[in-house]
Write an enzyme that holds these catalytic residues in place. Structure first.
Site, PDB file in Angstrom:
ATOM      1  N   LYS A 125     -40.850   8.875  62.843  1.00 46.23           N
ATOM      2  CA  LYS A 125     -41.767  10.247  62.576  1.00 46.23           C
ATOM      3  C   LYS A 125     -43.329   9.633  63.072  1.00 46.23           C
ATOM      4  O   LYS A 125     -43.816  10.688  63.193  1.00 46.23           O
ATOM      5  CB  LYS A 125     -41.524  10.241  61.159  1.00 46.23           C
ATOM      6  CG  LYS A 125     -40.257  10.933  60.669  1.00 46.23           C
ATOM      7  CD  LYS A 125     -39.954  12.466  61.391  1.00 46.23           C
ATOM      8  CE  LYS A 125     -38.706  12.858  60.978  1.00 46.23           C
ATOM      9  NZ  LYS A 125     -38.211  14.084  61.893  1.00 46.23           N
ATOM     10  N   TYR A 163     -36.362   5.384  60.670  1.00 46.00           N
ATOM     11  CA  TYR A 163     -37.101   6.737  60.333  1.00 46.00           C
ATOM     12  C   TYR A 163     -38.496   6.896  60.269  1.00 46.00           C
ATOM     13  O   TYR A 163     -39.146   7.723  60.950  1.00 46.00           O
ATOM     14  CB  TYR A 163     -36.428   7.464  58.937  1.00 46.00           C
ATOM     15  CG  TYR A 163     -36.715   8.640  58.682  1.00 46.00           C
ATOM     16  CD1 TYR A 163     -35.675   9.975  59.336  1.00 46.00           C
ATOM     17  CD2 TYR A 163     -37.629   9.292  57.788  1.00 46.00           C
ATOM     18  CE1 TYR A 163     -35.767  11.056  58.963  1.00 46.00           C
ATOM     19  CE2 TYR A 163     -37.883  10.275  57.473  1.00 46.00           C
ATOM     20  CZ  TYR A 163     -37.195  11.442  58.046  1.00 46.00           C
ATOM     21  OH  TYR A 163     -37.059  12.823  57.758  1.00 46.00           O
TER      22      TYR A 163
HETATM   23  P1  NDP Z   1     -30.042  18.112  57.679  1.00 41.05           P
HETATM   24  O1  NDP Z   1     -29.286  16.910  57.508  1.00 41.05           O
HETATM   25  O2  NDP Z   1     -29.693  19.139  56.669  1.00 41.05           O
HETATM   26  O3  NDP Z   1     -29.975  19.020  58.853  1.00 41.05           O
HETATM   27  C1  NDP Z   1     -29.892  18.301  60.102  1.00 41.05           C
HETATM   28  C2  NDP Z   1     -29.950  19.391  61.222  1.00 41.05           C
HETATM   29  O4  NDP Z   1     -30.094  18.730  62.543  1.00 41.05           O
HETATM   30  C3  NDP Z   1     -28.466  19.817  61.427  1.00 41.05           C
HETATM   31  O5  NDP Z   1     -28.519  21.265  61.839  1.00 41.05           O
HETATM   32  C4  NDP Z   1     -27.718  18.973  62.521  1.00 41.05           C
HETATM   33  O6  NDP Z   1     -26.794  19.734  63.186  1.00 41.05           O
HETATM   34  C5  NDP Z   1     -28.917  18.663  63.495  1.00 41.05           C
HETATM   35  N1  NDP Z   1     -28.880  17.527  64.284  1.00 41.05           N
HETATM   36  C6  NDP Z   1     -28.710  16.263  63.872  1.00 41.05           C
HETATM   37  N2  NDP Z   1     -28.628  15.367  64.816  1.00 41.05           N
HETATM   38  C7  NDP Z   1     -28.793  16.190  65.875  1.00 41.05           C
HETATM   39  C8  NDP Z   1     -28.714  15.922  67.498  1.00 41.05           C
HETATM   40  N3  NDP Z   1     -28.705  14.629  67.892  1.00 41.05           N
HETATM   41  N4  NDP Z   1     -29.004  16.976  68.211  1.00 41.05           N
HETATM   42  C9  NDP Z   1     -29.168  18.486  67.743  1.00 41.05           C
HETATM   43  N5  NDP Z   1     -28.966  18.607  66.510  1.00 41.05           N
HETATM   44  C10 NDP Z   1     -28.824  17.661  65.663  1.00 41.05           C
HETATM   45  O7  NDP Z   1     -31.619  17.839  57.746  1.00 41.05           O
HETATM   46  P2  NDP Z   1     -32.991  18.424  57.024  1.00 41.05           P
HETATM   47  O8  NDP Z   1     -32.821  19.827  57.160  1.00 41.05           O
HETATM   48  O9  NDP Z   1     -33.325  18.015  55.568  1.00 41.05           O
HETATM   49  O10 NDP Z   1     -34.117  17.798  58.044  1.00 41.05           O
HETATM   50  C11 NDP Z   1     -34.541  18.840  59.156  1.00 41.05           C
HETATM   51  C12 NDP Z   1     -35.885  17.908  59.851  1.00 41.05           C
HETATM   52  O11 NDP Z   1     -36.708  17.648  58.504  1.00 41.05           O
HETATM   53  C13 NDP Z   1     -35.585  16.518  60.323  1.00 41.05           C
HETATM   54  O12 NDP Z   1     -36.282  16.001  61.318  1.00 41.05           O
HETATM   55  C14 NDP Z   1     -36.009  15.545  59.028  1.00 41.05           C
HETATM   56  O13 NDP Z   1     -35.953  14.356  59.489  1.00 41.05           O
HETATM   57  C15 NDP Z   1     -37.008  16.439  58.582  1.00 41.05           C
HETATM   58  N6  NDP Z   1     -37.587  16.052  57.134  1.00 41.05           N
HETATM   59  C16 NDP Z   1     -36.703  16.292  56.108  1.00 41.05           C
HETATM   60  C17 NDP Z   1     -37.073  15.934  54.923  1.00 41.05           C
HETATM   61  C18 NDP Z   1     -36.134  16.449  53.720  1.00 41.05           C
HETATM   62  O14 NDP Z   1     -36.541  15.802  52.485  1.00 41.05           O
HETATM   63  N7  NDP Z   1     -34.926  16.976  53.708  1.00 41.05           N
HETATM   64  C19 NDP Z   1     -38.082  15.356  54.613  1.00 41.05           C
HETATM   65  C20 NDP Z   1     -39.153  15.143  55.681  1.00 41.05           C
HETATM   66  C21 NDP Z   1     -38.699  15.413  57.041  1.00 41.05           C
HETATM   67  P3  NDP Z   1     -25.191  19.601  63.004  1.00 41.05           P
HETATM   68  O15 NDP Z   1     -25.068  19.953  61.447  1.00 41.05           O
HETATM   69  O16 NDP Z   1     -24.388  20.336  63.977  1.00 41.05           O
HETATM   70  O17 NDP Z   1     -25.015  18.068  63.172  1.00 41.05           O
END
Ligand code: NDP
Length: 246
Positions: A158, A154
């Protein structure tokens, strides 16, 4: 602030992506979203956006698949007429200590979190280039800046996304396109629900603001970066992390 802009947000069926999609719509944008598995949740986000009086369309698209990204960007442009802003938010974790990490865990996270952004930037970027305007916002992570035990895949993805952001900013600036990254700290979403209470307590102890962030904390900055107020900002990585990495 975003009156009649067309914004594409990847991974917007829940969590940070959903908050970004809704906040963009509240500020006057029409929104295309994509998801990988949960179509019902994505449609519910569209319903919320319609209730705000804005257009929204959900697309099933695995961002790690180059062809699916091409087809989806084309479909969104056909529906909305154009795109103005791309937010690469879709991301996954498959945490493990480096020496325990399976090859598949490494490859999957790189394919989704890093190559997924490349795929979308290539296809939406070609459209932005033709129009000589566009805004790209990549959702990175403080893990990519400081490293994080258990997240070799990860953090590498990033950190790569930050390099991709800075390179795109340099290459595309002359064509009127900006590209910036947001680096969240720990945000309350399904992704961080996997933490045990003890882990959460330990993390909060290291955050100067003494709390986890909310998806809206990220969405507010995304709206600003998508707006004309941020027109002279490019190649930046902005942390929204409660001070965890000062
Ligand atoms: P969630 O797990 O809550 O949501 C992830 C989202 O990404 C879902 O809508 C999922 O869709 C979608 N997704 C996953 N894989 C794919 C794919 N291959 N193609 C298209 N869509 C995909 O994650 P967060 O909201 O927590 O995270 C969002 C972003 O923020 C990410 O990039 C994460 O790395 C980053 N981030 C998050 C942090 C945190 O603390 N939460 C901290 C730092 C960064 P579906 O439900 O349909 O599978």
């Amino acid at each position: 602030m975003l009156k009649d802009k067309i914004v594409f947000v990847t991974g917007a069926s829940r969590g940070i992506g959903k908050a970004i999609a809704l906040e963009m719509a509240k500020n006057g944008a029409d929104v295309a979203i994509c998801y990988s598995s949960d179509g019902e949740a994505a449609e519910a986000v569209c319903t919320e956006i319609h209730a705000l009086g804005r257009d929204a369309q959900a697309y099933r698209c695995d961002v790690s698949d180059y062809q699916q990204c091409s087809d989806t960007v084309k479909a969104a442009i056909a529906h909305f007429g154009r795109l103005d802003v791309l937010v690469n938010n879709a991301g996954i974790t498959k945490d493990n200590l480096l020496l325990m990490m399976k090859e598949e865990e490494f490859d999957r996270v790189i394919a989704t979190n890093l190559k997924g952004a490349f795929n979308m930037m290539k296809h939406a970027g070609a459209h932005f280039l033709k129009r000589k305007q566009g805004t790209i916002i990549n959702i990175a992570s403080v893990s990519g800046m400081m490293g994080n035990a258990g997240q070799a895949n990860y953090a590498a993805a990033k950190a790569g996304l930050i390099g991709l952001t800075k390179t795109a900013a340099r290459e595309l600036a002359a064509r009127g396109i900006t590209c910036n990254a947001i680096a969240p700290g720990f945000i309350t979403t399904d992704m961080t629900q996997q933490l045990t209470d003890k882990q959460r307590e330990n993390i909060i102890a290291t955050i100067p603001l003494k709390r986890m962030g909310q998806p809206e904390d990220i969405a507010n900055l995304a709206v600003f970066l998508a707006s004309p107020l941020a027109a002279y900002i490019t190649g930046e990585v902005i942390k929204v992390d409660g001070g965890i990495y000062i």
